[in-house]
Design an enzyme around this catalytic site. Structure first.
Site, PDB file in Angstrom:
ATOM      1  N   ASN A  41       0.857  -1.171   0.000  1.00  0.00           N
ATOM      2  CA  ASN A  41       0.000   0.000   0.000  1.00  0.00           C
ATOM      3  C   ASN A  41       0.904   1.235   0.000  1.00  0.00           C
ATOM      4  O   ASN A  41       1.742   1.390   0.875  1.00  0.00           O
ATOM      5  CB  ASN A  41      -0.904  -0.029   1.239  1.00  0.00           C
ATOM      6  CG  ASN A  41      -1.914   1.082   1.242  1.00  0.00           C
ATOM      7  OD1 ASN A  41      -1.565   2.245   1.109  1.00  0.00           O
ATOM      8  ND2 ASN A  41      -3.180   0.733   1.409  1.00  0.00           N
ATOM      9  N   GLU A  54      -2.663  -4.647  -3.505  1.00  0.00           N
ATOM     10  CA  GLU A  54      -3.012  -5.520  -4.628  1.00  0.00           C
ATOM     11  C   GLU A  54      -2.889  -4.776  -5.958  1.00  0.00           C
ATOM     12  O   GLU A  54      -2.404  -5.334  -6.946  1.00  0.00           O
ATOM     13  CB  GLU A  54      -4.442  -6.064  -4.460  1.00  0.00           C
ATOM     14  CG  GLU A  54      -4.641  -6.885  -3.213  1.00  0.00           C
ATOM     15  CD  GLU A  54      -5.033  -6.077  -1.971  1.00  0.00           C
ATOM     16  OE1 GLU A  54      -5.510  -6.699  -1.011  1.00  0.00           O
ATOM     17  OE2 GLU A  54      -4.861  -4.839  -1.951  1.00  0.00           O
ATOM     18  N   SER A  79      -7.573  -8.857   3.892  1.00  0.00           N
ATOM     19  CA  SER A  79      -8.747  -9.088   3.049  1.00  0.00           C
ATOM     20  C   SER A  79      -8.929  -7.923   2.076  1.00  0.00           C
ATOM     21  O   SER A  79      -8.937  -6.768   2.492  1.00  0.00           O
ATOM     22  CB  SER A  79      -9.971  -9.230   3.958  1.00  0.00           C
ATOM     23  OG  SER A  79     -11.127  -9.548   3.230  1.00  0.00           O
ATOM     24  N   CYS A  81     -10.277  -5.023  -0.373  1.00  0.00           N
ATOM     25  CA  CYS A  81     -11.422  -4.119  -0.440  1.00  0.00           C
ATOM     26  C   CYS A  81     -12.154  -4.294  -1.774  1.00  0.00           C
ATOM     27  O   CYS A  81     -11.719  -5.033  -2.657  1.00  0.00           O
ATOM     28  CB  CYS A  81     -10.943  -2.681  -0.290  1.00  0.00           C
ATOM     29  SG  CYS A  81     -10.065  -2.067  -1.746  1.00  0.00           S
ATOM     30  N   CYS A  84      -9.951  -3.475  -4.929  1.00  0.00           N
ATOM     31  CA  CYS A  84      -8.970  -4.509  -5.254  1.00  0.00           C
ATOM     32  C   CYS A  84      -9.654  -5.783  -5.750  1.00  0.00           C
ATOM     33  O   CYS A  84      -9.155  -6.443  -6.656  1.00  0.00           O
ATOM     34  CB  CYS A  84      -8.073  -4.775  -4.056  1.00  0.00           C
ATOM     35  SG  CYS A  84      -7.070  -3.312  -3.642  1.00  0.00           S
ATOM     36  N   ASP A 144      -7.956   5.179   4.678  1.00  0.00           N
ATOM     37  CA  ASP A 144      -7.609   4.133   3.717  1.00  0.00           C
ATOM     38  C   ASP A 144      -8.809   3.284   3.338  1.00  0.00           C
ATOM     39  O   ASP A 144      -8.927   2.850   2.198  1.00  0.00           O
ATOM     40  CB  ASP A 144      -6.493   3.240   4.263  1.00  0.00           C
ATOM     41  CG  ASP A 144      -5.933   2.334   3.187  1.00  0.00           C
ATOM     42  OD1 ASP A 144      -5.371   2.873   2.204  1.00  0.00           O
ATOM     43  OD2 ASP A 144      -6.069   1.102   3.301  1.00  0.00           O
TER      44      ASP A 144
END
Length: 178
Positions: A41, A54, A79, A81, A84, A144
């Protein structure tokens, strides 16, 4: 816990992201021949609204033929979002291995509903890394994931409507603004 090889790389990417002042989420796109692209990120570092781990891994893999994506796996420490997951679905990546989904549950059900194999490792290391970050930087984390930051006590007091008595003491021009 013994992690799949590429989850170890994703965790290392997350740690790099945190050391750069960013959000500790890492990802690797890989196939049977090895890593195609990896990333972390970088929203904070690049001032980008879309550089989730990702997305960074897919971008760093470069343009690939559809058949390569169709035979790959996305490894991600958290996990994914909705954004992504959209990229995973767009490129028809058939398998996603997730480090943890306790601190944030992304759109795993969407992926499953579209035939993507989702494997959650429940990594203690990934959970600890995110919990530590969220405790240290709650406003950045809220940003975020597209949420408003938790209001402080001062924000809650400021947001309370003024009583009629207090409003009457304001200059007339400001009375309707509260």
């Amino acid at each position: 816990m013994t992690y799949p090889k590429f989850m170890t790389v994703a965790i290392a990417q997350a740690q790099i992201g945190r050391s750069e002042g960013g959000i500790p989420i890492g990802a690797v796109l890989a196939d049977e021949n090895g890593a195609l692209g990896f990333g972390h990120n970088r929203r904070v570092q690049e001032g980008s609204p879309v550089l989730h781990a990702e997305m960074d891994a897919i971008a760093n893999a470069g343009r690939l033929p559809p058949a390569v994506y169709h035979a790959s796996t996305m490894y991600t420490t958290l996990s994914p979002c909705a954004m992504c997951c959209g990229a995973i679905l767009l490129y028809q990546i058939p398998r996603v291995v997730i480090g943890e989904n306790q601190t944030f549950l992304g759109e795993e059900d969407l992926l499953r509903s579209r035939g993507v194999e989702v494997v959650v490792l429940s990594s203690v290391e990934c959970v600890a890394m995110m919990r530590s970050f969220i405790a240290e930087c709650p406003d950045l984390w809220a940003e975020d994931i597209g949420e408003d930051a938790r209001p402080t006590a001062r924000d809650r007091v400021a947001a309370q409507p003024l009583s009629r008595a207090k409003r009457s003491r304001l200059p007339h021009s400001e009375r309707n603004q509260t």
